[in-house]
Design a protein around this motif. Structure first.
Motif, PDB file in Angstrom:
ATOM      1  N   GLU A  84      -4.846   2.963   3.448  1.00 37.15           N
ATOM      2  CA  GLU A  84      -4.136   2.277   4.537  1.00 37.15           C
ATOM      3  C   GLU A  84      -5.110   1.820   5.632  1.00 37.15           C
ATOM      4  O   GLU A  84      -4.941   0.742   6.211  1.00 37.15           O
ATOM      5  CB  GLU A  84      -3.056   3.182   5.127  1.00 37.15           C
ATOM      6  CG  GLU A  84      -1.848   3.362   4.224  1.00 37.15           C
ATOM      7  CD  GLU A  84      -0.851   4.381   4.752  1.00 37.15           C
ATOM      8  OE1 GLU A  84       0.360   4.120   4.701  1.00 37.15           O
ATOM      9  OE2 GLU A  84      -1.299   5.457   5.227  1.00 37.15           O
ATOM     10  N   GLU A  85      -6.121   2.644   5.881  1.00 37.59           N
ATOM     11  CA  GLU A  85      -7.099   2.292   6.916  1.00 37.59           C
ATOM     12  C   GLU A  85      -7.886   1.026   6.525  1.00 37.59           C
ATOM     13  O   GLU A  85      -8.076   0.110   7.335  1.00 37.59           O
ATOM     14  CB  GLU A  85      -8.069   3.458   7.137  1.00 37.59           C
ATOM     15  CG  GLU A  85      -8.602   3.508   8.534  1.00 37.59           C
ATOM     16  CD  GLU A  85      -8.855   4.953   9.004  1.00 37.59           C
ATOM     17  OE1 GLU A  85      -9.128   5.089  10.193  1.00 37.59           O
ATOM     18  OE2 GLU A  85      -8.788   5.899   8.192  1.00 37.59           O
ATOM     19  N   THR A 119       4.514  -0.053   2.940  1.00 37.59           N
ATOM     20  CA  THR A 119       3.872   1.214   2.605  1.00 37.59           C
ATOM     21  C   THR A 119       4.947   2.208   2.153  1.00 37.59           C
ATOM     22  O   THR A 119       6.149   1.932   2.260  1.00 37.59           O
ATOM     23  CB  THR A 119       2.995   1.764   3.751  1.00 37.59           C
ATOM     24  OG1 THR A 119       2.127   2.784   3.195  1.00 37.59           O
ATOM     25  CG2 THR A 119       3.810   2.365   4.890  1.00 37.59           C
ATOM     26  N   GLN A 151       0.808   5.770   1.315  1.00 41.23           N
ATOM     27  CA  GLN A 151       0.062   6.887   1.907  1.00 41.23           C
ATOM     28  C   GLN A 151      -0.870   7.538   0.890  1.00 41.23           C
ATOM     29  O   GLN A 151      -2.038   7.827   1.191  1.00 41.23           O
ATOM     30  CB  GLN A 151       1.048   7.929   2.460  1.00 41.23           C
ATOM     31  CG  GLN A 151       1.839   7.440   3.656  1.00 41.23           C
ATOM     32  CD  GLN A 151       2.918   8.422   4.110  1.00 41.23           C
ATOM     33  OE1 GLN A 151       3.184   9.427   3.460  1.00 41.23           O
ATOM     34  NE2 GLN A 151       3.544   8.116   5.232  1.00 41.23           N
ATOM     35  N   GLU A 164       1.463   7.903  11.483  1.00 39.81           N
ATOM     36  CA  GLU A 164       0.055   7.985  11.065  1.00 39.81           C
ATOM     37  C   GLU A 164      -0.318   6.779  10.195  1.00 39.81           C
ATOM     38  O   GLU A 164      -1.410   6.209  10.330  1.00 39.81           O
ATOM     39  CB  GLU A 164      -0.169   9.301  10.301  1.00 39.81           C
ATOM     40  CG  GLU A 164      -1.566   9.496   9.731  1.00 39.81           C
ATOM     41  CD  GLU A 164      -2.652   9.693  10.788  1.00 39.81           C
ATOM     42  OE1 GLU A 164      -3.828   9.756  10.393  1.00 39.81           O
ATOM     43  OE2 GLU A 164      -2.336   9.762  12.004  1.00 39.81           O
ATOM     44  N   SER A 165       0.591   6.383   9.297  1.00 37.86           N
ATOM     45  CA  SER A 165       0.366   5.188   8.474  1.00 37.86           C
ATOM     46  C   SER A 165       0.191   3.959   9.361  1.00 37.86           C
ATOM     47  O   SER A 165      -0.710   3.137   9.129  1.00 37.86           O
ATOM     48  CB  SER A 165       1.537   4.964   7.513  1.00 37.86           C
ATOM     49  OG  SER A 165       1.549   5.940   6.494  1.00 37.86           O
ATOM     50  N   THR A 180       0.849  -1.188   0.000  1.00 34.19           N
ATOM     51  CA  THR A 180       0.000   0.000   0.000  1.00 34.19           C
ATOM     52  C   THR A 180       0.890   1.245   0.000  1.00 34.19           C
ATOM     53  O   THR A 180       2.106   1.150  -0.197  1.00 34.19           O
ATOM     54  CB  THR A 180      -0.982  -0.023   1.202  1.00 34.19           C
ATOM     55  OG1 THR A 180      -1.827   1.137   1.120  1.00 34.19           O
ATOM     56  CG2 THR A 180      -0.268  -0.033   2.536  1.00 34.19           C
ATOM     57  N   SER A 236       4.362  11.150   9.636  1.00 35.88           N
ATOM     58  CA  SER A 236       3.530  10.539   8.584  1.00 35.88           C
ATOM     59  C   SER A 236       3.602   9.013   8.658  1.00 35.88           C
ATOM     60  O   SER A 236       2.614   8.328   8.415  1.00 35.88           O
ATOM     61  CB  SER A 236       3.954  11.029   7.197  1.00 35.88           C
ATOM     62  OG  SER A 236       5.066  10.319   6.687  1.00 35.88           O
ATOM     63  N   VAL A 237       4.764   8.488   9.002  1.00 32.88           N
ATOM     64  CA  VAL A 237       4.915   7.035   9.130  1.00 32.88           C
ATOM     65  C   VAL A 237       4.100   6.535  10.333  1.00 32.88           C
ATOM     66  O   VAL A 237       3.415   5.515  10.251  1.00 32.88           O
ATOM     67  CB  VAL A 237       6.400   6.628   9.262  1.00 32.88           C
ATOM     68  CG1 VAL A 237       6.533   5.116   9.472  1.00 32.88           C
ATOM     69  CG2 VAL A 237       7.185   7.061   8.029  1.00 32.88           C
ATOM     70  N   LYS A 270      -3.204   3.929  11.012  1.00 28.31           N
ATOM     71  CA  LYS A 270      -4.244   3.504  10.070  1.00 28.31           C
ATOM     72  C   LYS A 270      -4.166   2.001   9.793  1.00 28.31           C
ATOM     73  O   LYS A 270      -5.192   1.328   9.681  1.00 28.31           O
ATOM     74  CB  LYS A 270      -4.100   4.281   8.751  1.00 28.31           C
ATOM     75  CG  LYS A 270      -4.497   5.746   8.865  1.00 28.31           C
ATOM     76  CD  LYS A 270      -4.232   6.476   7.563  1.00 28.31           C
ATOM     77  CE  LYS A 270      -4.686   7.932   7.645  1.00 28.31           C
ATOM     78  NZ  LYS A 270      -4.322   8.686   6.428  1.00 28.31           N
ATOM     79  N   LEU A 271      -2.957   1.491   9.672  1.00 24.86           N
ATOM     80  CA  LEU A 271      -2.761   0.066   9.387  1.00 24.86           C
ATOM     81  C   LEU A 271      -2.966  -0.814  10.620  1.00 24.86           C
ATOM     82  O   LEU A 271      -3.004  -2.039  10.501  1.00 24.86           O
ATOM     83  CB  LEU A 271      -1.343  -0.163   8.827  1.00 24.86           C
ATOM     84  CG  LEU A 271      -1.082   0.344   7.407  1.00 24.86           C
ATOM     85  CD1 LEU A 271       0.413   0.429   7.126  1.00 24.86           C
ATOM     86  CD2 LEU A 271      -1.773  -0.548   6.370  1.00 24.86           C
ATOM     87  N   VAL A 311       6.117   6.511   1.635  1.00 21.33           N
ATOM     88  CA  VAL A 311       5.963   7.898   2.094  1.00 21.33           C
ATOM     89  C   VAL A 311       5.816   8.822   0.890  1.00 21.33           C
ATOM     90  O   VAL A 311       6.592   8.746  -0.065  1.00 21.33           O
ATOM     91  CB  VAL A 311       7.167   8.325   2.962  1.00 21.33           C
ATOM     92  CG1 VAL A 311       7.013   9.763   3.436  1.00 21.33           C
ATOM     93  CG2 VAL A 311       7.302   7.371   4.162  1.00 21.33           C
TER      94      VAL A 311
END
Length: 270
Positions: free
Chosen positions: A45-46, A66, A40, A84-85, A38, A81-82, A88-89, A68
């Protein structure tokens, strides 16, 4: 990077959103896939995370990648950001974290964003690190910046109409695994007469032939599908062995027909 660490065949999620992405990943996991790719920017990702959670497959059995995005390739936004990923994951870490494009939105230098990529690994947010859409010149630069042996993967477009041999050869020389994305060239190669003839000879689908061709070249590949039957068919390619003649005929289809070429692309190796 040892080939056995990165499963040869994964499922991609590019252009899949919300419930469609969720169902695709769920079906893939049910069919036996254990490698999920996947990013961002895909905005899924969610959904991917929910599918992983709902599958009840042990985390150590899965390989999750994933990437960036361009607006986070800086000290200010990268690590957040990572994280946050990962939120979501619903994971504590990913297996592979990639720079999606060598195209930072604000022109940050490579040593800044690769420094952050390495920091993500040191923080335990990812097991392995790599890049995507990097040219030979950019890989050479990256190898000077990152600690020796830490650049494990370059994810690039590879299919019968774009074999990308120069970059692949360089990666092999440097011990960098290559993941070939868009193996079907958005469906184009599945209608190719040569591929259909080889498929007929082996009594398999065109998709199986293309995936088997990628695997025969030592590539990892990540075809996507929203249909269970297609996901199952792609997986069957692991059992197909093409002859040297088959492979040479498919290699000869290369015509530099690139599908992913946004305006921020690097100057490609030809």
């Amino acid at each position: 990077m040892n080939q056995s660490i990165l499963p040869k065949l994964g499922v991609g999620t590019f252009r899949l959103e919300d419930e469609v992405a969720y169902q695709s990943v769920m079906m893939a996991l049910e069919e036996g896939y254990r490698h999920i790719d996947t990013a961002q920017i895909y905005g899924n990702e969610e959904a991917v995370g929910r599918a992983i959670r709902d599958s009840d497959i042990a985390r150590e059995e899965l390989f999750v990648t994933t990437k960036v995005w361009n607006d986070k390739l800086n000290k200010e936004g990268f690590i957040d950001s990572v994280k946050e990923s990962l939120r979501k994951l619903q994971l504590d870490s990913v297996d592979l974290l990639l720079i999606h494009w060598p195209s930072p939105e604000s022109g940050e230098p490579m040593d800044e964003y690769l420094g952050e990529l390495h920091r993500a690994k040191e923080l335990g947010l990812t097991k392995y690190i790599g890049v995507s859409n990097f040219t030979i010149a950019q890989l050479q630069q990256a190898l000077k910046i990152l600690p020796e042996g830490s650049l494990t993967n370059n994810q690039i477009e590879v299919h019968p109409y774009l074999t990308n041999e120069k970059v692949r050869e360089f990666c092999v020389q440097q011990g960098i695994t290559v993941t070939g994305y868009m193996p079907f060239a958005v469906g184009k190669v599945l209608k190719d007469e040569t591929i259909l003839a080889i498929a007929k000879k082996h009594n398999v689908s065109a998709a199986e032939v293309v995936v088997a061709w990628e695997l025969a070249h030592g590539l990892v590949t990540i075809p996507s599908s929203t249909k269970r039957a297609n996901l199952a068919t792609n997986l069957k390619a692991l059992e197909l062995t093409l002859s040297a003649e088959d492979i040479a005929r498919i290699d000869a289809l290369d015509c530099n027909d690139r599908q992913a070429d946004p305006d921020f692309s690097p100057k490609w190796d030809i």
